[in-house]
Design an enzyme around this catalytic site. Structure first.
Site, PDB file in Angstrom:
ATOM      1  N   ALA A  75      33.873  39.961  35.720  1.00 19.48           N
ATOM      2  CA  ALA A  75      32.854  40.925  36.138  1.00 19.48           C
ATOM      3  C   ALA A  75      33.527  41.945  37.045  1.00 19.48           C
ATOM      4  O   ALA A  75      34.583  41.670  37.625  1.00 19.48           O
ATOM      5  CB  ALA A  75      31.757  40.201  36.893  1.00 19.48           C
ATOM      6  N   GLU A 123      34.440  34.153  29.710  1.00 13.74           N
ATOM      7  CA  GLU A 123      33.092  33.896  29.186  1.00 13.74           C
ATOM      8  C   GLU A 123      32.790  34.753  27.949  1.00 13.74           C
ATOM      9  O   GLU A 123      32.176  34.286  26.990  1.00 13.74           O
ATOM     10  CB  GLU A 123      32.058  34.144  30.301  1.00 13.74           C
ATOM     11  CG  GLU A 123      32.193  33.104  31.403  1.00 13.74           C
ATOM     12  CD  GLU A 123      31.430  33.483  32.669  1.00 13.74           C
ATOM     13  OE1 GLU A 123      31.743  34.538  33.264  1.00 13.74           O
ATOM     14  OE2 GLU A 123      30.528  32.738  33.049  1.00 13.74           O
ATOM     15  N   GLU A 143      35.559  32.133  39.825  1.00 18.07           N
ATOM     16  CA  GLU A 143      34.424  32.603  40.631  1.00 18.07           C
ATOM     17  C   GLU A 143      34.353  31.951  42.004  1.00 18.07           C
ATOM     18  O   GLU A 143      33.924  32.579  42.979  1.00 18.07           O
ATOM     19  CB  GLU A 143      33.097  32.375  39.877  1.00 18.07           C
ATOM     20  CG  GLU A 143      32.870  33.298  38.689  1.00 18.07           C
ATOM     21  CD  GLU A 143      33.495  32.807  37.394  1.00 18.07           C
ATOM     22  OE1 GLU A 143      34.234  31.798  37.416  1.00 18.07           O
ATOM     23  OE2 GLU A 143      33.249  33.435  36.355  1.00 18.07           O
TER      24      GLU A 143
HETATM   25  N1  CAA Z   1      36.801  43.789  39.031  1.00 18.51           N
HETATM   26  C1  CAA Z   1      37.132  45.013  39.485  1.00 18.51           C
HETATM   27  N2  CAA Z   1      38.408  45.426  39.575  1.00 18.51           N
HETATM   28  C2  CAA Z   1      39.376  44.562  39.220  1.00 18.51           C
HETATM   29  C3  CAA Z   1      39.098  43.274  38.745  1.00 18.51           C
HETATM   30  C4  CAA Z   1      37.744  42.896  38.637  1.00 18.51           C
HETATM   31  N3  CAA Z   1      37.364  41.693  38.159  1.00 18.51           N
HETATM   32  N4  CAA Z   1      40.262  42.648  38.476  1.00 18.51           N
HETATM   33  C5  CAA Z   1      41.223  43.520  38.766  1.00 18.51           C
HETATM   34  N5  CAA Z   1      40.707  44.687  39.215  1.00 18.51           N
HETATM   35  C6  CAA Z   1      41.414  45.884  39.666  1.00 18.51           C
HETATM   36  C7  CAA Z   1      42.060  45.682  41.018  1.00 18.51           C
HETATM   37  O1  CAA Z   1      41.145  45.857  42.066  1.00 18.51           O
HETATM   38  C8  CAA Z   1      43.148  46.734  40.980  1.00 18.51           C
HETATM   39  O2  CAA Z   1      42.545  47.986  41.253  1.00 18.51           O
HETATM   40  P1  CAA Z   1      43.306  49.052  42.241  1.00 18.51           P
HETATM   41  O3  CAA Z   1      44.575  49.392  41.491  1.00 18.51           O
HETATM   42  O4  CAA Z   1      42.340  50.187  42.297  1.00 18.51           O
HETATM   43  O5  CAA Z   1      43.550  48.340  43.518  1.00 18.51           O
HETATM   44  C9  CAA Z   1      43.564  46.757  39.510  1.00 18.51           C
HETATM   45  O6  CAA Z   1      42.490  46.135  38.782  1.00 18.51           O
HETATM   46  C10 CAA Z   1      44.810  45.957  39.249  1.00 18.51           C
HETATM   47  O7  CAA Z   1      44.627  44.654  39.775  1.00 18.51           O
HETATM   48  P2  CAA Z   1      45.707  43.925  40.708  1.00 18.51           P
HETATM   49  O8  CAA Z   1      46.456  44.931  41.517  1.00 18.51           O
HETATM   50  O9  CAA Z   1      45.026  42.825  41.447  1.00 18.51           O
HETATM   51  O10 CAA Z   1      46.699  43.355  39.576  1.00 18.51           O
HETATM   52  P3  CAA Z   1      47.542  42.009  39.621  1.00 18.51           P
HETATM   53  O11 CAA Z   1      48.404  42.052  38.397  1.00 18.51           O
HETATM   54  O12 CAA Z   1      48.205  41.813  40.933  1.00 18.51           O
HETATM   55  O13 CAA Z   1      46.470  40.835  39.462  1.00 18.51           O
HETATM   56  C11 CAA Z   1      44.544  39.736  38.510  1.00 18.51           C
HETATM   57  C12 CAA Z   1      45.694  40.752  38.290  1.00 18.51           C
HETATM   58  C13 CAA Z   1      45.119  38.322  38.632  1.00 18.51           C
HETATM   59  C14 CAA Z   1      43.670  39.821  37.267  1.00 18.51           C
HETATM   60  C15 CAA Z   1      43.766  40.098  39.791  1.00 18.51           C
HETATM   61  O14 CAA Z   1      43.403  41.471  39.741  1.00 18.51           O
HETATM   62  C16 CAA Z   1      42.501  39.303  39.969  1.00 18.51           C
HETATM   63  O15 CAA Z   1      42.565  38.185  40.437  1.00 18.51           O
HETATM   64  N6  CAA Z   1      41.345  39.892  39.598  1.00 18.51           N
HETATM   65  C17 CAA Z   1      40.047  39.294  39.804  1.00 18.51           C
HETATM   66  C18 CAA Z   1      39.831  38.138  38.838  1.00 18.51           C
HETATM   67  C19 CAA Z   1      38.504  37.494  39.118  1.00 18.51           C
HETATM   68  O16 CAA Z   1      38.240  36.976  40.171  1.00 18.51           O
HETATM   69  N7  CAA Z   1      37.617  37.489  38.107  1.00 18.51           N
HETATM   70  C20 CAA Z   1      36.301  36.902  38.210  1.00 18.51           C
HETATM   71  C21 CAA Z   1      35.321  37.928  38.676  1.00 18.51           C
HETATM   72  S1  CAA Z   1      33.739  37.213  39.043  1.00 18.51           S
HETATM   73  C22 CAA Z   1      33.042  36.980  37.541  1.00 18.51           C
HETATM   74  O17 CAA Z   1      33.595  37.279  36.508  1.00 18.51           O
HETATM   75  C23 CAA Z   1      31.675  36.382  37.626  1.00 18.51           C
HETATM   76  C24 CAA Z   1      31.118  36.012  36.326  1.00 18.51           C
HETATM   77  O18 CAA Z   1      31.178  34.908  35.858  1.00 18.51           O
HETATM   78  C25 CAA Z   1      30.380  36.998  35.607  1.00 18.51           C
END
Ligand code: CAA
Length: 270
Positions: A75, A123, A143
């Site tokens: 998300a 998902e 999450e």
């Molecule tokens: N939402 C919004 N932006 C996101 C994102 C997300 N889920 N995942 C990554 N991004 C963005 C980052 O904020 C970053 O943006 P900026 O360049 O503007 O700072 C860009 O994408 C690149 O990300 P990273 O710099 O973090 O890249 P990385 O290679 O170091 O890491 C990653 C990649 C492991 C995917 C890391 O970004 C991460 O952990 N992301 C979140 C993953 C997460 O927690 N997902 C679950 C979300 S909650 C959910 O999905 C609920 C549900 O069930 C519906």
């Protein structure tokens, strides 16, 4: 088939397959509300054309993410940061609706995962008929790291695929797993060394399906999905209905005729 211009999707027909690419690589293809709405709009058009009397121009969808780093990283956390419980309920409901629509499409949907499939990304992939992934992909329901629980179907579909104990361990820890483990536990269907090989295989699977009766494939999908989680007797009753209804279709007549005449069938799709 003409599609509206999508803000967050790239769509390309490749033979009988529709390649749908979620196109927000700078945000790791996170499922912003706009992505969810664009996917709904895409399915409106596909549904219109993938029905028996619509000529079946699309016999399968390949769903993937742009940029080579992520399928979908979940998300959109930035968007969620402004939400309260009511907005979150609406966001989750709209996405549940989307996953149910993918499951009720009369054609197969293959998730092609290269990179991260996390949270809502995992998902979304699980709502597809099966998941092809590269060795470099990774999966998880992280999450809990955000004080959240899965909201786009993970509490239900992950345990359907891998069993409740594995689903609980993955969701309680938020642990990210590589494709090899995801394949071992039944989350991923097939692993490919490279993205090119994965997309070639997905297209080839859809071309294989395209040679079959569209009505039979649609019925097989709906019967398998309907039987999921039902007591055995109820699942068998659903299968009995589907099997017997097939005998009233032109596709069945053509398939059986062609077999007996030692010919290749030409299915009318009805
Ligand atoms: N939402 C919004 N932006 C996101 C994102 C997300 N889920 N995942 C990554 N991004 C963005 C980052 O904020 C970053 O943006 P900026 O360049 O503007 O700072 C860009 O994408 C690149 O990300 P990273 O710099 O973090 O890249 P990385 O290679 O170091 O890491 C990653 C990649 C492991 C995917 C890391 O970004 C991460 O952990 N992301 C979140 C993953 C997460 O927690 N997902 C679950 C979300 S909650 C959910 O999905 C609920 C549900 O069930 C519906």
């Amino acid at each position: 088939m003409n599609f509206p211009a999508f803000e967050t999707l790239a769509v390309e027909q490749q033979g009988n397959a529709l390649l749908v690419t979620i196109n927000r690589p700078k945000a790791m293809n996170a499922l912003a509300l706009q992505v969810v709405e664009d996917l709904h709009a895409l399915l409106d058009t596909v549904t219109e054309h993938a029905r028996p009397d619509g000529g079946w121009p699309v016999r399968g969808i390949i769903l993937t993410g742009a940029g080579g780093k992520a399928f979908v990283a979940g998300a959109d956390i930035r968007e969620m940061s402004a939400m309260g419980p009511d907005a979150a309920a609406a966001y989750s409901a709209r996405t549940h609706e989307l996953t149910l629509r993918l499951e009720s499409l009369p054609i197969p949907v293959i998730a092609a995962v290269d990179g991260f499939a996390l949270g809502g990304g995992c998902e979304l992939a699980m709502a597809c008929d099966f998941i092809y992934a590269t060795e470099a992909a990774s999966f998880g329901q992280p999450e809990v790291n955000l004080g959240l629980v899965p909201g786009f179907g993970g509490s239900v579909r992950l345990q359907q695929l891998v069993g409740p104990a594995r689903a609980k361990e993955l969701i309680y820890t938020g642990r990210r797993i590589r494709t090899a483990e995801a394949e071992r536990i039944g989350l991923v269907h097939t692993v490919f060394p490279t993205a090119t090989e994965m997309y070639d295989a997905a297209r080839s699977t859809i071309e294989d399906v395209a040679a079959k009766s569209p009505v039979a494939v649609a019925n097989a999908k709906s019967t398998i999905n309907a039987a999921l989680g039902l007591p055995t007797a109820d699942g068998l009753a659903a299968e009995n209905r589907s099997f017997s209804q097939a005998f009233g279709t032109e596709d069945m007549q053509e398939g059986v005729r062609a077999f007996l005449a030692k010919e290749t069938p030409s299915f009318p799709g009805k």
